[in-house]
Design a protein around this motif. Structure first.
Motif, PDB file in Angstrom:
ATOM      1  N   PHE A  41      45.524  84.511  47.763  1.00 23.51           N
ATOM      2  CA  PHE A  41      46.983  83.207  47.044  1.00 23.51           C
ATOM      3  C   PHE A  41      45.954  82.394  46.378  1.00 23.51           C
ATOM      4  N   TYR A  42      45.605  81.101  47.355  1.00 26.72           N
ATOM      5  CA  TYR A  42      44.681  80.348  46.364  1.00 26.72           C
ATOM      6  C   TYR A  42      43.620  80.096  45.868  1.00 26.72           C
ATOM      7  N   SER A  43      42.744  81.058  46.196  1.00 32.13           N
ATOM      8  CA  SER A  43      41.730  81.349  45.021  1.00 32.13           C
ATOM      9  C   SER A  43      41.997  81.460  43.462  1.00 32.13           C
ATOM     10  N   SER A  44      43.245  82.739  44.199  1.00 25.06           N
ATOM     11  CA  SER A  44      43.572  83.113  42.446  1.00 25.06           C
ATOM     12  C   SER A  44      44.044  82.068  41.412  1.00 25.06           C
ATOM     13  N   LEU A  45      44.478  81.251  42.375  1.00 25.57           N
ATOM     14  CA  LEU A  45      45.421  80.232  41.662  1.00 25.57           C
ATOM     15  C   LEU A  45      44.219  78.995  41.492  1.00 25.57           C
ATOM     16  N   ASN A  46      43.826  78.583  41.983  1.00 21.75           N
ATOM     17  CA  ASN A  46      42.806  77.754  41.430  1.00 21.75           C
ATOM     18  C   ASN A  46      41.237  78.604  40.652  1.00 21.75           C
ATOM     19  N   SER A  47      41.350  79.492  40.706  1.00 18.99           N
ATOM     20  CA  SER A  47      40.727  80.324  39.237  1.00 18.99           C
ATOM     21  C   SER A  47      41.475  79.762  38.213  1.00 18.99           C
ATOM     22  N   GLN A  48      43.141  80.246  38.105  1.00 20.45           N
ATOM     23  CA  GLN A  48      43.615  79.878  36.579  1.00 20.45           C
ATOM     24  C   GLN A  48      43.602  78.477  36.745  1.00 20.45           C
ATOM     25  N   LEU A  49      43.805  77.554  37.794  1.00 18.53           N
ATOM     26  CA  LEU A  49      43.989  76.180  36.907  1.00 18.53           C
ATOM     27  C   LEU A  49      42.132  75.517  36.570  1.00 18.53           C
ATOM     28  N   GLU A  50      41.431  76.207  36.929  1.00 18.42           N
ATOM     29  CA  GLU A  50      39.997  76.568  36.521  1.00 18.42           C
ATOM     30  C   GLU A  50      39.812  76.967  34.765  1.00 18.42           C
ATOM     31  N   GLY A  51      40.499  77.898  34.590  1.00 22.24           N
ATOM     32  CA  GLY A  51      40.808  78.402  33.136  1.00 22.24           C
ATOM     33  C   GLY A  51      41.514  77.528  32.848  1.00 22.24           C
ATOM     34  N   LEU A  52      42.697  77.081  33.134  1.00 20.79           N
ATOM     35  CA  LEU A  52      43.939  76.357  32.372  1.00 20.79           C
ATOM     36  C   LEU A  52      43.390  74.718  32.187  1.00 20.79           C
ATOM     37  N   LEU A  53      42.067  74.342  32.302  1.00 17.97           N
ATOM     38  CA  LEU A  53      41.433  73.370  32.420  1.00 17.97           C
ATOM     39  C   LEU A  53      40.293  73.291  32.027  1.00 17.97           C
ATOM     40  N   SER A  54      39.791  73.937  31.478  1.00 20.84           N
ATOM     41  CA  SER A  54      38.302  74.575  31.141  1.00 20.84           C
ATOM     42  C   SER A  54      38.452  73.935  29.441  1.00 20.84           C
ATOM     43  N   ALA A  55      38.904  74.070  28.636  1.00 18.19           N
ATOM     44  CA  ALA A  55      38.792  73.147  27.601  1.00 18.19           C
ATOM     45  C   ALA A  55      39.118  72.289  27.257  1.00 18.19           C
ATOM     46  N   GLU A  56      39.947  71.221  28.329  1.00 19.41           N
ATOM     47  CA  GLU A  56      40.648  69.837  28.755  1.00 19.41           C
ATOM     48  C   GLU A  56      39.907  69.117  29.676  1.00 19.41           C
ATOM     49  N   ARG A  57      39.992  68.017  29.324  1.00 16.62           N
ATOM     50  CA  ARG A  57      39.578  67.102  30.704  1.00 16.62           C
ATOM     51  C   ARG A  57      40.203  65.786  30.374  1.00 16.62           C
ATOM     52  N   ASP A  58      41.039  65.589  29.572  1.00  9.70           N
ATOM     53  CA  ASP A  58      42.387  64.185  29.976  1.00  9.70           C
ATOM     54  C   ASP A  58      42.826  64.326  30.782  1.00  9.70           C
ATOM     55  N   TRP A  59      42.941  63.283  32.006  1.00 11.56           N
ATOM     56  CA  TRP A  59      43.127  63.342  33.565  1.00 11.56           C
ATOM     57  C   TRP A  59      45.332  63.525  33.392  1.00 11.56           C
ATOM     58  N   LEU A  60      46.256  62.645  31.816  1.00  7.85           N
ATOM     59  CA  LEU A  60      46.806  63.016  31.855  1.00  7.85           C
ATOM     60  C   LEU A  60      48.064  64.586  31.723  1.00  7.85           C
ATOM     61  N   ALA A  61      47.247  65.345  31.081  1.00  4.04           N
ATOM     62  CA  ALA A  61      47.669  66.183  30.071  1.00  4.04           C
ATOM     63  C   ALA A  61      46.826  67.583  31.490  1.00  4.04           C
ATOM     64  N   ASN A  62      46.050  67.735  31.845  1.00  9.38           N
ATOM     65  CA  ASN A  62      45.714  67.590  33.573  1.00  9.38           C
ATOM     66  C   ASN A  62      46.650  68.448  34.732  1.00  9.38           C
ATOM     67  N   THR A  63      46.748  66.831  34.992  1.00  8.00           N
ATOM     68  CA  THR A  63      47.991  66.732  35.432  1.00  8.00           C
ATOM     69  C   THR A  63      49.572  67.721  35.575  1.00  8.00           C
ATOM     70  N   ALA A  64      49.705  67.627  34.072  1.00  7.20           N
ATOM     71  CA  ALA A  64      51.139  67.832  33.587  1.00  7.20           C
ATOM     72  C   ALA A  64      50.539  69.675  33.748  1.00  7.20           C
ATOM     73  N   ASN A  65      49.394  70.621  33.470  1.00  5.65           N
ATOM     74  CA  ASN A  65      49.340  71.113  33.386  1.00  5.65           C
ATOM     75  C   ASN A  65      49.524  71.712  35.113  1.00  5.65           C
ATOM     76  N   ALA A  66      48.772  70.832  35.505  1.00  3.75           N
ATOM     77  CA  ALA A  66      48.209  71.289  37.200  1.00  3.75           C
ATOM     78  C   ALA A  66      49.955  71.366  37.911  1.00  3.75           C
ATOM     79  N   SER A  67      50.734  70.914  37.768  1.00  4.19           N
ATOM     80  CA  SER A  67      52.213  70.128  38.489  1.00  4.19           C
ATOM     81  C   SER A  67      52.934  71.934  37.834  1.00  4.19           C
ATOM     82  N   ALA A  68      52.785  72.278  36.444  1.00  6.48           N
ATOM     83  CA  ALA A  68      53.498  73.181  36.156  1.00  6.48           C
ATOM     84  C   ALA A  68      52.761  74.394  36.526  1.00  6.48           C
TER      85      ALA A  68
END
Length: 157
Positions: free
Chosen positions: A6-33
């Motif tokens: 589950f966590y391996s899959s979740l971490n892969s989803q996060l990597e994909g979600l953040l792949s085109a964005e480096r902004d800390w605020l945007a990334n923490t917002a999407n990570a919490s969602a």
């Protein structure tokens, strides 16, 4: 599915979600969602950022929360002052617990550090169920935090 998968899959989803964005605020917002959407039996997932001797509320999903937490206070402040993740089976038994939501019964908090070892803040997740989080959850969430940290331009500490 095992928690490791589950966590391996979740971490892969996060990597994909953040792949085109480096902004800390945007990334923490999407990570919490992402956490709020994928983790079962939780009622809050988000971040607090360190400013001097207090943590200030950052992006989150869930009910409104405490906006400032002194370092050393509650589960989040204890994670910062001790430098260690906190896995709390019953928050009502935790000395000095800060009840932002009276429904929360268990909590896991992971401190976030930059490459120089400076604490940036914490990842905080609450559940309405006592003993919701296990050591496997903690390890998975620590890995999640590492993906976030390496995928983001970190704020200057």
């Amino acid at each position: 599915m095992s928690l490791n998968k589950f966590y391996s899959s979740l971490n892969s989803q996060l990597e994909g979600l953040l792949s085109a964005e480096r902004d800390w605020l945007a990334n923490t917002a999407n990570a919490s969602a992402l956490l709020f959407m994928e983790l079962e039996d939780i009622n809050w997932a988000g971040f607090y950022f360190l400013h001097g001797d207090e943590l200030r509320l950052g992006p989150f999903q869930g009910k409104p929360a405490c906006t400032r937490i002194p370092v050393g206070a509650g589960v989040c402040g204890t994670a910062v002052s001790s430098g260690e993740s906190q896995l709390v089976e019953d928050v009502h038994q935790f000395p000095g617990h800060i009840a932002c939501d009276a429904v929360s019964a268990s909590e896991v908090v992971v401190p976030l550090y930059d490459n120089n070892g400076h604490c940036l803040g914490v990842l905080d997740i609450d559940s309405p169920t006592v003993a919701r989080f296990t050591a496997e959850d903690l390890a998975g969430l620590q890995g999640f935090a590492q993906v976030l940290l390496k995928s983001s331009d970190l704020p200057q500490s």
